[in-house]
Design a protein around this motif. Structure first.
Motif, short mmCIF file in Angstrom:
data_model
loop_
_atom_site.label_atom_id
_atom_site.label_comp_id
_atom_site.label_asym_id
_atom_site.label_seq_id
_atom_site.Cartn_x
_atom_site.Cartn_y
_atom_site.Cartn_z
N ALA A 1 0.85 -1.19 0.00
CA ALA A 1 0.00 0.00 0.00
C ALA A 1 0.89 1.24 0.00
O ALA A 1 1.84 1.34 0.79
CB ALA A 1 -0.93 0.01 1.21
N LEU A 2 0.57 2.16 -0.90
CA LEU A 2 1.25 3.46 -0.96
C LEU A 2 0.32 4.49 -0.31
O LEU A 2 -0.78 4.74 -0.81
CB LEU A 2 1.56 3.84 -2.40
CG LEU A 2 2.08 5.27 -2.63
CD1 LEU A 2 3.39 5.49 -1.88
CD2 LEU A 2 2.26 5.56 -4.12
N ILE A 3 0.75 5.04 0.81
CA ILE A 3 -0.06 6.02 1.54
C ILE A 3 0.51 7.40 1.28
O ILE A 3 1.69 7.65 1.55
CB ILE A 3 -0.08 5.72 3.06
CG1 ILE A 3 -0.79 4.40 3.33
CG2 ILE A 3 -0.78 6.84 3.81
CD1 ILE A 3 0.13 3.22 3.37
N LEU A 4 -0.32 8.28 0.73
CA LEU A 4 0.09 9.66 0.45
C LEU A 4 -0.30 10.54 1.63
O LEU A 4 -1.48 10.62 2.00
CB LEU A 4 -0.57 10.16 -0.83
CG LEU A 4 -0.24 9.39 -2.11
CD1 LEU A 4 -0.94 10.03 -3.31
CD2 LEU A 4 1.26 9.34 -2.34
N LEU A 5 0.69 11.20 2.21
CA LEU A 5 0.47 12.10 3.34
C LEU A 5 0.46 13.54 2.85
O LEU A 5 1.08 13.88 1.83
CB LEU A 5 1.57 11.91 4.40
CG LEU A 5 1.77 10.48 4.90
CD1 LEU A 5 2.90 10.46 5.93
CD2 LEU A 5 0.49 9.92 5.49
N ASP A 6 -0.23 14.39 3.59
CA ASP A 6 -0.34 15.81 3.22
C ASP A 6 0.90 16.55 3.73
O ASP A 6 1.28 16.44 4.90
CB ASP A 6 -1.60 16.41 3.84
CG ASP A 6 -1.84 17.84 3.35
OD1 ASP A 6 -1.10 18.29 2.46
OD2 ASP A 6 -2.79 18.48 3.85
N ALA A 7 1.53 17.31 2.82
CA ALA A 7 2.72 18.09 3.22
C ALA A 7 2.38 19.33 4.01
O ALA A 7 3.28 19.99 4.54
CB ALA A 7 3.53 18.49 1.97
N GLY A 8 1.09 19.66 4.11
CA GLY A 8 0.71 20.87 4.82
C GLY A 8 0.11 20.65 6.19
O GLY A 8 -0.11 21.60 6.93
N SER A 9 -0.15 19.39 6.56
CA SER A 9 -0.75 19.10 7.87
C SER A 9 -0.19 17.80 8.40
O SER A 9 0.14 16.88 7.64
CB SER A 9 -2.28 19.02 7.77
OG SER A 9 -2.67 18.01 6.87
N ALA A 10 -0.11 17.72 9.73
CA ALA A 10 0.46 16.54 10.38
C ALA A 10 -0.55 15.39 10.39
O ALA A 10 -1.74 15.56 10.12
CB ALA A 10 0.89 16.88 11.81
#
Length: 502
Positions: free
Chosen positions: A67-76
């Motif tokens: 699974a590739l999980i994309l995290l937001d670069a603007g929020s933790a």
């Protein structure tokens, strides 16, 4: 290296579950990843991380789900995402975390540290977060900048996905050789670009140019700021003094006109009226001084903002104008005088009677007698009334003399008050000019002190930045031979590897 290992293992990448928002950044990331070989099969984005647990659980039993999980670069990371990650990890899913969209957030490094701390606290400290950006990849590919492509992070992400998502199908030798040759060619291009940069001396030249620019403006713009400030203060002094003189002259004219309309009994209250007018005039002058002080403060703030230092885009440090506590245009003005208004002085002394008054009495009586004789001359034609005309003549002479004396006294009193008023306004004008000059001296002292303090801080900051540049220049000069030798060894190694592949 992960890509080469995957190719060497003779495998083709399998399907990968994509967990992340279905937005433009995700679409651009999938498009750019599709350009890499071998192709990674990314499904449609699953926006609910909890639902992804069931999706990845349906993967083939012959291989661990990826699974590739994309995290937001603007929020933790949030609590729900962390709980879903723990469930996926416990289910045996191979998790690959990528922070997407780093080009749009300057503080993405801080968010990255917070996410790593959250993963460690949740028992997932072994998971690594890869910062990626499809936008940077597009820019690097369109400009042919290998360094920008590397900073996009898609190559590292593709290698990680390739190493994790392996299937049972084998890759033919021709395709494997083509992939290997492409990796070697791209790596050689990057190394050769690094050699060109080291040999050209562009980076040291740029640092020397920046050092020369900093040294040229080492005084923090103090000389220019002070010179401009003094010119503005001189202009303000001339304008304010001229305006104060003009207002005093206008007050003098209006006071003379008012004095001409007053009756004799109203002369006693005239000094109080004049003092009230002078107080209003002083308030107007103070308002003009404060307005000019605000303009000078704003001007000094602009001089410091644009003259103390220019922003640097070379990574030596943040812009100097963001560090120095320069004078803000919104800072309160240094002029706050509230001294009492100038006084017009004591009331005029009583007018003393002189020879002119006695002369006017004699002239008035003579004129009255003559006027009386003229008026009663018809009575002298009657012998019985000739004696009665004498008292009438005397009464008329006395009345005329009294009127002339009274009129002359009123004129003399008005002239006396007018002379006092003129002298009082001359004194008021002198006090207002002194008030203006003193205020401008105080403003100049305050603003000059602020300029000097700001420029002193700028000089300290400039010295620090110059020292940093000199350290970097010495380090570059010491490391350049070793870096060139390492690049040449890498090129030789890549040549040998390319020969063996061919």
């Amino acid at each position: 290296m992960a890509l080469l290992k995957a190719v060497r293992a003779g495998s083709r990448s399998g399907a990968v579950t994509l967990i992340g928002p279905d937005d433009a950044n995700t679409t651009l990331l999938r498009t750019e990843l599709a350009r890499y070989e071998p192709t990674i099969a990314l499904g449609d984005p699953v926006q609910d991380a909890v639902a992804a647990v069931e999706i990845t659980g349906a993967s083939s039993a012959t291989q661990a789900p990826v699974a590739l999980i994309l995290l937001d670069a603007g929020s933790a990371l949030g609590g729900d995402t962390l709980r879903a990650l723990r469930r996926l990890h416990r289910s045996g899913t191979h998790l690959i975390l990528a922070m997407n969209g780093i080009h749009a957030h300057q503080d993405w490094r801080s968010v990255l540290e917070l996410d790593r701390a959250s993963l460690t606290a949740a028992g997932l400290g072994e998971l690594e977060i890869l910062p990626v950006s499809g936008r940077l990849a597009v820019a690097g590919r369109s400009t042919g900048d290998p360094g920008l492509i590397d900073r996009a992070g898609l190559g590292a992400l593709h290698a990680r996905l390739t190493a994790a998502a392996t299937g049972a199908d084998t890759v033919d030798a021709e395709r494997a050789a083509a992939i290997t040759a492409r990796v070697i060619a791209e790596t050689r291009a990057r190394v050769e670009d690094q050699v060109r940069q080291l040999s050209s001396g562009a980076e040291p030249g740029r640092l020397r140019e920046e050092r020369a620019r900093l040294l040229a403006g080492r005084d923090g713009g103090r000389t220019t700021a002070l010179s401009t400030l003094r010119g503005q203060l001189h202009l303000a002094r001339v304008d304010l003094l001229t305006e104060a003189g003009s207002r005093v002259r206008a007050l003098h004219a209006s006071a003379r006109a008012e004095l001409d309309r007053l009756r004799r009994r109203e002369f006693r209250d005239y000094p109080e009226r004049l003092q009230h007018a002078v107080t209003e005039l002083t308030g107007q002058v103070d308002a003009e001084i404060e307005q000019r002080s605000a303009e000078l403060t704003h001007r000094a703030g602009e001089l410091l903002t644009h003259g103390v230092g220019e922003p640097s885009t070379h990574g030596v440090g943040e812009p100097l104008t963001h560090r120095v506590g320069e004078l803000s245009p919104a800072e309160p003005t240094p002029y706050r005088r509230r001294d009492p208004a100038p006084r017009v002085g004591a009331e005029p002394d009583p007018r003393h009677r002189g020879v002119e008054d006695h002369l006017m009495i004699a002239l008035g009586a003579s004129a009255g007698v003559g006027l009386g004789r003229l008026l009663v001359s018809p009575l002298s034609l009657v012998p019985a009334l000739e004696v009665a005309s004498v008292p009438v003549t005397l009464l008329l002479g006395a009345g005329a003399a009294a009127w002339v004396v009274r009129a002359r006294g009123q004129v003399a009193d008005r002239n006396h008050v007018r002379q006092w008023m003129s002298e009082a306004l001359v004194n008021v004008k002198a006090q207002l000019e002194q008030r203006v000059t003193t205020a401008l001296v105080e403003i100049e002292t305050a603003l000059s002190d602020r300029v000097v303090r700001a420029s002193a801080a700028a000089m300290v900051e400039t010295d620090r930045r110059v020292a940093e540049l000199e350290v970097r220049l010495r380090r570059m000069a010491a490391e350049q031979p070793g870096q060139l030798a390492a690049c040449r060894r890498d090129i030789d190694c890549l040549d040998r590897r390319d020969s063996s592949v061919n």
